[in-house]
Write an enzyme that holds these catalytic residues in place. Structure first.
Site, PDB file in Angstrom:
ATOM      1  N   HIS A  51       0.620  -1.328   0.204  1.00 61.91           N
ATOM      2  CA  HIS A  51       0.401   0.102   0.229  1.00 61.91           C
ATOM      3  C   HIS A  51       1.271   0.878  -0.102  1.00 61.91           C
ATOM      4  CE1 HIS A  51      -3.769   2.251   1.216  1.00 61.91           C
ATOM      5  NE2 HIS A  51      -3.333   3.242   1.992  1.00 61.91           N
ATOM      6  N   GLU A  52       1.592   1.538   1.071  1.00 60.62           N
ATOM      7  CA  GLU A  52       2.847   2.830   0.866  1.00 60.62           C
ATOM      8  C   GLU A  52       3.549   2.500  -0.254  1.00 60.62           C
ATOM      9  OE1 GLU A  52       1.646   4.333   2.711  1.00 60.62           O
ATOM     10  OE2 GLU A  52       0.210   2.914   4.757  1.00 60.62           O
TER      11      GLU A  52
ATOM     12  N   HIS B 261       2.153   4.392  -3.196  1.00 59.90           N
ATOM     13  CA  HIS B 261       2.136   5.816  -2.616  1.00 59.90           C
ATOM     14  C   HIS B 261       3.146   6.093  -3.060  1.00 59.90           C
ATOM     15  CE1 HIS B 261      -2.419   6.656  -0.553  1.00 59.90           C
ATOM     16  NE2 HIS B 261      -1.789   5.917   0.964  1.00 59.90           N
TER      17      HIS B 261
ATOM     18  N   GLU C  73      -4.981   7.715  -3.132  1.00 65.15           N
ATOM     19  CA  GLU C  73      -5.359   6.196  -2.270  1.00 65.15           C
ATOM     20  C   GLU C  73      -5.658   5.121  -3.726  1.00 65.15           C
ATOM     21  OE1 GLU C  73      -4.699   6.545   0.510  1.00 65.15           O
ATOM     22  OE2 GLU C  73      -6.176   4.708   1.762  1.00 65.15           O
TER      23      GLU C  73
END
Lengths: 499, 499
Positions: free
Chosen positions: B262-263, B266, B292
């Protein structure tokens, strides 16, 4: 009225301290964490912070507060007078420099660093010489702005060790040199030959665990600090948040260990300064020499001692059972206290190290008194190494180009290392005298009485005293090489048997 | 003349960016490295940096440059007009707020955070209610300063997702809700029951090595970033130096892995922005929803897919052979795509997550349109959870007090999570359409075509477009829940067999 102005001073000093500590953290992060390609942004961030810090340090409101406080200085108590005195020194060091000079010096530092790195790679001093000349000129210009006139070298020494000067250091170093040269002769001619090849394949994780155990036992407060890895070990931050580093090599477990202990000495000094005064002179270290006395005392007097290894040898062997199998206690202890002739200062032992420093001081002194032109530095260097250490550097990279310091114009910095060694030995003998059973403490892994004594004798004093006055406060006499000589003889002569 | 003023703007934006990025690094260090007792100094450092950043953001010279550029805006090319437009928004957001308001808000944030933490511990919403009321009032005051009059909630939404408003979101969420509730019903009533208890005793070092392998394979540039550990995973920094974190639990290897992925989503977005424009709108992310969309696309559409696990299951088993012994591929894949009713948003899966967000949006909307008084929040919360998720929170800690966001007045933030999920699914289907064989790429551990496509479609656009316009640019149509619904049905309905 002075109370209000003191509050203003206090507020502005806190601001300078906070912003400066942020700059410091950026520097730590650069050496510990920065991704390989992110140096471009870090340079921009550091420059932006430098500008912000400079603006805070030269804030005209600060100058006004100092003027007002000085006009009525007798109304302040002694502690506040010390804060004002040192704040004035710091303010002048920033505010008296023309912006044009500061910018020119920043560009010179960058260019000189790259020239030095290149010259060292090519082992060609002549490439670096014009930049060294410019740094010497810039240092003299700096001294003139600060009102030191033709005493430029003293001005630079005073930056690192308040109150010290070249003449005093010259006297101390001459006495030390005379005694040290024969001690080194004794050791290198001894039939005893330490075997450092026993240090092979010491797993990093065990090295890390061992040094964590030792540094915590010595008294470093890990709730107010941490240790990480970097190419060159250092200690950054302040007592509120110390950032130490070490480095690991599986074939050199003593390097990670003694680097960590050395930085722990620095870190515990910072942690011993009063936490609520970190922004002013009462909560700041007395100088480089005083700082080095703390790192050296723990590294050498304490942690290379027989007493220390009587306690920790078994722990060390438990972590590295196979590696140390068949190595006697005496062989291990001798390897820990190995002395050898090495042309490189940073690779040298605690005995010869002082001669490396004396040589650098001698050269700096001659440069600044005008008796040594820059292009004469390599010859002077080589002949001093030959004379004092019987070492003949093979080239400039191994000789006068080995250290980074001069590329940033950090003259007057080297002597601090040796002054620190002297003070460390003086503190050590005084502590031994005043703390009965200190060596038995160490044999039990008990360091708290020694640390408390250093807290009282040195740490709690902050920047109140110039180095010599601090020594007198702490040990009852001025700086002297006698204790260092006695300590080196006591530790090393019996260890190295004559043929 | 405008060229000189644009240069001034550029210089001042660089300064704001550099100082802001230093503040960001302080925040990262606080969550990753700070020693246990050093928070006091960090608070002082952060406050000093906040002051410096605020001064840079409200520099009157910046206001003058913007005025001059706006007076002659037609002389600028399109890119420069975008930079000016966004710089004006940012400048007004800082400069239009009275200092008194900024200071009062900072004190309120601190008091409200502690009140929230205490109220959550006691599970008593009434303790937090007066602070929540003050944050709502402060948010309305903020909107008034910025000229949004009575459209306070739209003003807050626009902060996170430029161009979005409550009415648009309401329409999107209503459509999503209608389809999503039956999907969740299908899954929870299925006879298929994932067994997540298979994740026990997965060594941290192997978890770390596996996620390093995956995140590097996805395309994260580790020469411009790093991953560390923190209590809650996050992604800080910018494309020049990304600082991601994850966290490790030996009994939950999917948490460390999918947090890291997830990070990484980003981080790769930030790394895809033009490096030489990070200080202005051309090099900054389009908003929270767009951000997101990137983290979610990699986390869910890519890395929870059958294609991905066809490639990486064997690597995963090689690292955890005993732990996964006897677990079938289907059982593993089902556990990776486990869906369950959970009252806590941050512990929920990608299906039910959207309903958690819809509930928060509904409550924020009602608070700001005046139809829901603060003390009615817990009842409204509980009845929405009952209605949409058939969940009955046992208490306020498990209900309306679970999230930290409202304590800092971060209203209008929650919707971004769900808007991001919608956009992720839309981008995914468009990429599938435009990149023939994309799933075969993923089955071979080849992600570069997808990343390049996202770079072009989203990253390279910077902050040029409001969210809806960005969607139209990237995929040819505005934001819509249809793709997300289709994706969830396609992924989850076949996996969960009916009894």
């Amino acid at each position: 009225m002075n109370s209000q102005e003191y509050d203003t001073l206090d507020k502005l000093l806190r601001r300078i301290h906070n912003l400066g500590s942020v700059s410091g953290l950026l520097g730590w992060d650069e050496l510990v964490n920065l991704p390989a390609d992110s140096a471009d942004q870090r340079a921009e961030q550091s420059a932006a912070m430098a500008q912000v810090c400079h603006a805070a340090s030269t804030d005209p409101e600060l100058g006004q507060a100092l003027n007002a406080l000085e006009a009525n200085i007798d109304s302040l108590n002694e502690e506040k007078r010390i804060v004002v005195r040192e704040a004035r020194k710091d303010f002048d060091r920033s505010a008296k420099l023309p912006v044009e000079y500061v910018q020119r010096k920043a560009r010179l530092d960058s260019a000189a660093y790259h020239a030095w790195a290149h010259a060292k790679q090519n082992s060609d001093f002549s490439e670096f010489a014009p930049f060294l000349q410019k740094q010497v000129d810039a240092a003299k210009e700096f001294a003139t702005y600060l009102g030191w006139e033709d005493r430029a070298y003293d001005c630079l020494i005073d930056l690192h060790d308040p109150g010290m000067d070249a003449a005093t250091i010259d006297g101390l170093f001459s006495e030390l040199k005379e005694e040290l040269v024969p001690i080194v002769g004794h050791i290198v001619n001894a039939s005893t030959k330490p075997d450092t090849s026993i240090f092979r394949n010491f797993p990093i994780e065990e090295q890390r665990a061992f040094l964590n155990e030792i540094t915590a036992a010595l008294g470093f407060n890990y709730k107010r600090g941490r240790i990480d890895e970097s190419l060159h070990p250092f200690c950054g931050g302040n007592g509120a948040d110390i950032r130490m580093t070490t480095r690991f090599d599986k074939d050199n477990p003593l390097d990670s260990l003694f680097s960590a202990i050395h930085e722990t000495g620095h870190g515990m000094y910072e942690q011993g300064l009063p936490l609520d005064q970190l922004h002013n002179a009462l909560g700041q270290a007395a100088g480089m020499g005083a700082h080095e006395s703390q790192s050296r005392l723990w590294e050498n007097q304490v942690c290379r001692s027989r007493a220390f290894w009587n306690r920790y040898e078994s722990d060390f062997r438990t972590r590295f059972p196979q590696q140390l199998d068949g190595i006697s206690s005496d062989a291990l202890y001798l390897a820990i206290n190995s002395v050898s002739k090495n042309p490189i200062r940073v690779d040298s032992d605690e005995v010869t190290y002082n001669l490396h420093i004396i040589i650098r001081f001698e050269i700096e002194k001659r440069i600044f008194d005008g008796s040594l032109p820059i292009d004469g530095v390599p010859d002077a260097w080589n002949s001093l190494y030959d004379e004092l250490l019987d070492i003949q550097p093979r080239n400039d990279a191994e000789g006068a180009l080995q250290d980074v310091h001069w590329s940033s114009g950090s003259f007057g910095y080297f002597p601090s290392y040796c002054l620190g060694n002297m003070l460390a030995a003086q503190l050590w003998y005084t502590a031994l005298e005043q703390l009965e059973g200190l060596e038995r403490d160490i044999e039990k892994g008990e360091f708290s009485r020694l640390l408390s004594w250093l807290r009282e004798a040195v740490h709690s004093k902050g920047k109140r005293y110039p180095l010599n006055a601090l020594a007198i406060e702490a040990i009852g006499s001025a700086l002297s090489p006698k204790a260092l000589i006695a300590y080196l003889k006591e530790r090393y002569l019996p260890l190295y048997t004559q043929p």
